[in-house]
Write an enzyme that holds these catalytic residues in place. Structure first.
Site, PDB file in Angstrom:
ATOM      1  CB  CYS A  87     -17.724  20.223 -23.176  1.00 42.87           C
ATOM      2  SG  CYS A  87     -19.122  19.985 -22.168  1.00 42.87           S
ATOM      3  CD  GLU A  88     -20.955  25.461 -27.450  1.00 47.40           C
ATOM      4  OE1 GLU A  88     -20.363  26.269 -27.671  1.00 47.40           O
ATOM      5  OE2 GLU A  88     -21.637  25.146 -28.583  1.00 47.40           O
TER       6      GLU A  88
HETATM    7  N1  LIG Z   1     -20.205  17.589 -31.045  1.00 42.04           N
HETATM    8  C1  LIG Z   1     -19.672  17.484 -29.747  1.00 42.04           C
HETATM    9  N2  LIG Z   1     -20.641  17.285 -28.836  1.00 42.04           N
HETATM   10  C2  LIG Z   1     -19.927  17.179 -27.673  1.00 42.04           C
HETATM   11  C3  LIG Z   1     -18.759  17.809 -27.332  1.00 42.04           C
HETATM   12  N3  LIG Z   1     -18.764  18.015 -25.875  1.00 42.04           N
HETATM   13  C4  LIG Z   1     -19.552  17.478 -25.573  1.00 42.04           C
HETATM   14  N4  LIG Z   1     -20.405  17.045 -26.563  1.00 42.04           N
HETATM   15  C5  LIG Z   1     -21.712  16.088 -26.336  1.00 42.04           C
HETATM   16  O1  LIG Z   1     -22.927  16.988 -26.345  1.00 42.04           O
HETATM   17  C6  LIG Z   1     -24.050  16.385 -26.076  1.00 42.04           C
HETATM   18  C7  LIG Z   1     -25.223  16.964 -25.391  1.00 42.04           C
HETATM   19  O2  LIG Z   1     -26.331  16.013 -25.457  1.00 42.04           O
HETATM   20  P1  LIG Z   1     -27.668  16.309 -24.498  1.00 42.04           P
HETATM   21  O3  LIG Z   1     -28.493  14.894 -24.683  1.00 42.04           O
HETATM   22  O4  LIG Z   1     -28.144  17.439 -24.842  1.00 42.04           O
HETATM   23  O5  LIG Z   1     -26.829  16.299 -23.073  1.00 42.04           O
HETATM   24  P2  LIG Z   1     -26.987  15.122 -21.896  1.00 42.04           P
HETATM   25  O6  LIG Z   1     -28.491  14.812 -21.572  1.00 42.04           O
HETATM   26  O7  LIG Z   1     -26.088  15.783 -20.681  1.00 42.04           O
HETATM   27  O8  LIG Z   1     -26.167  13.913 -22.740  1.00 42.04           O
HETATM   28  P3  LIG Z   1     -25.260  12.583 -22.378  1.00 42.04           P
HETATM   29  O9  LIG Z   1     -23.916  12.958 -22.131  1.00 42.04           O
HETATM   30  O10 LIG Z   1     -25.440  11.640 -23.379  1.00 42.04           O
HETATM   31  O11 LIG Z   1     -25.929  12.329 -20.909  1.00 42.04           O
HETATM   32  C8  LIG Z   1     -23.739  15.081 -25.473  1.00 42.04           C
HETATM   33  O12 LIG Z   1     -23.727  14.042 -26.380  1.00 42.04           O
HETATM   34  C9  LIG Z   1     -22.249  15.379 -25.304  1.00 42.04           C
HETATM   35  O13 LIG Z   1     -21.267  14.173 -25.545  1.00 42.04           O
HETATM   36  C10 LIG Z   1     -18.155  18.440 -28.359  1.00 42.04           C
HETATM   37  O14 LIG Z   1     -16.843  18.889 -28.400  1.00 42.04           O
HETATM   38  N5  LIG Z   1     -18.286  18.219 -29.752  1.00 42.04           N
HETATM   39 ZN   LIG Z   2     -20.273  18.146 -22.448  1.00 40.33          ZN
END
Ligand SMILES: Nc1nc2c(ncn2[C@@H]2O[C@H](COP(=O)(O)OP(=O)(O)OP(=O)(O)O)[C@@H](O)[C@H]2O)c(=O)[nH]1
Ligand SMILES: [Zn+2]
Length: 198
Positions: A87-88
């Site tokens: 995941c990016e």
């Molecule tokens: N749409 C999508 N979202 C993804 C994918 N892989 C990871 N994510 C989401 O990318 C989002 C990044 O959200 P942020 O709030 O910026 O990051 P964060 O604070 O680490 O979020 P949490 O994972 O909720 O703790 C998260 O909700 C992840 O679940 C994917 O393949 N597609």
């Molecule tokens: Zn992720």
């Protein structure tokens, strides 16, 4: 050459990557000189290059390398293609299965090439949605079929090991084009991917 061998790493970027991972270990409170970690920066540098090798590969060339003239007009489905991507957002793995179907329009491709195309796009920093549509787009553009369907089911370690910590959630993404935009064709595809007949 479409595929980079596992032994081939870009020597130009290795020193920079190794130094970066050594510094990261220090910042995270580890001792990069202790026995178990001495070679770790190099191993991680190689592993990361391996998992990013899709940037150097050409999915179109892979499909074209086994493109055969054939007057089949039924759906061709390859299901349960296992995939590992990153995941990016967190650079953590997501992994699961891809199901790919198309309805030919004069040309078919080698079955293994569909699985190779999954790897080309999976071995990059991705979101599951983009991975799904990139696979669909390249099949559509290269084979000019009557329809393409791609479904991916995956678990995201960033949602399991950290963050929201949900161990059982599975994300399903799909992309449909052409004949698969019709309910009838789409439901035949759905029936086939959910059937346990192998
Ligand atoms: N749409 C999508 N979202 C993804 C994918 N892989 C990871 N994510 C989401 O990318 C989002 C990044 O959200 P942020 O709030 O910026 O990051 P964060 O604070 O680490 O979020 P949490 O994972 O909720 O703790 C998260 O909700 C992840 O679940 C994917 O393949 N597609
Ligand atoms: Zn992720």
């Amino acid at each position: 050459m479409a595929f980079k061998k596992i032994e081939q790493y870009d020597e130009k970027i290795m020193p920079g990557l190794i130094n970066h991972y050594r510094e990261s270990l220090k910042l995270l409170g580890e001792d990069p000189e202790r026995e178990g970690l001495v070679k770790t920066p190099e191993r991680v540098a190689k592993a990361m290059q391996y998992m990013m090798q899709g940037y150097d590969q050409d999915a179109r060339a892979i499909l074209n390398s086994a493109k055969f003239k054939e007057s089949v007009s039924e759906m061709i489905l390859v299901k349960d293609i296992e995939l590992y991507s990153m995941c990016e957002h967190h650079m953590l793995p997501f992994f699961g299965k891809a199901h790919i179907a198309y309805i030919p329009n004069g040309y078919i491709t080698g079955l293994s090439k569909l699985a190779r195309v999954v790897d080309v796009y999976a071995r990059r920093l991705q979101v599951q949605e983009r991975l799904t549509t990139q696979i669909l787009d390249v099949i559509k553009e290269t084979l000019n079929p009557l329809g393409v369907a791609v479904v991916i089911e995956a678990k995201h370690l960033c949602m399991m090991m950290r963050g929201v910590q949900k161990q059982n959630s599975v994300t399903t993404t799909s992309a449909f084009w052409g004949e698969f935009e019709k309910n009838e064709t789409r439901s035949e595809f759905t029936k086939l991917i959910t059937s346990r007949l192998h």
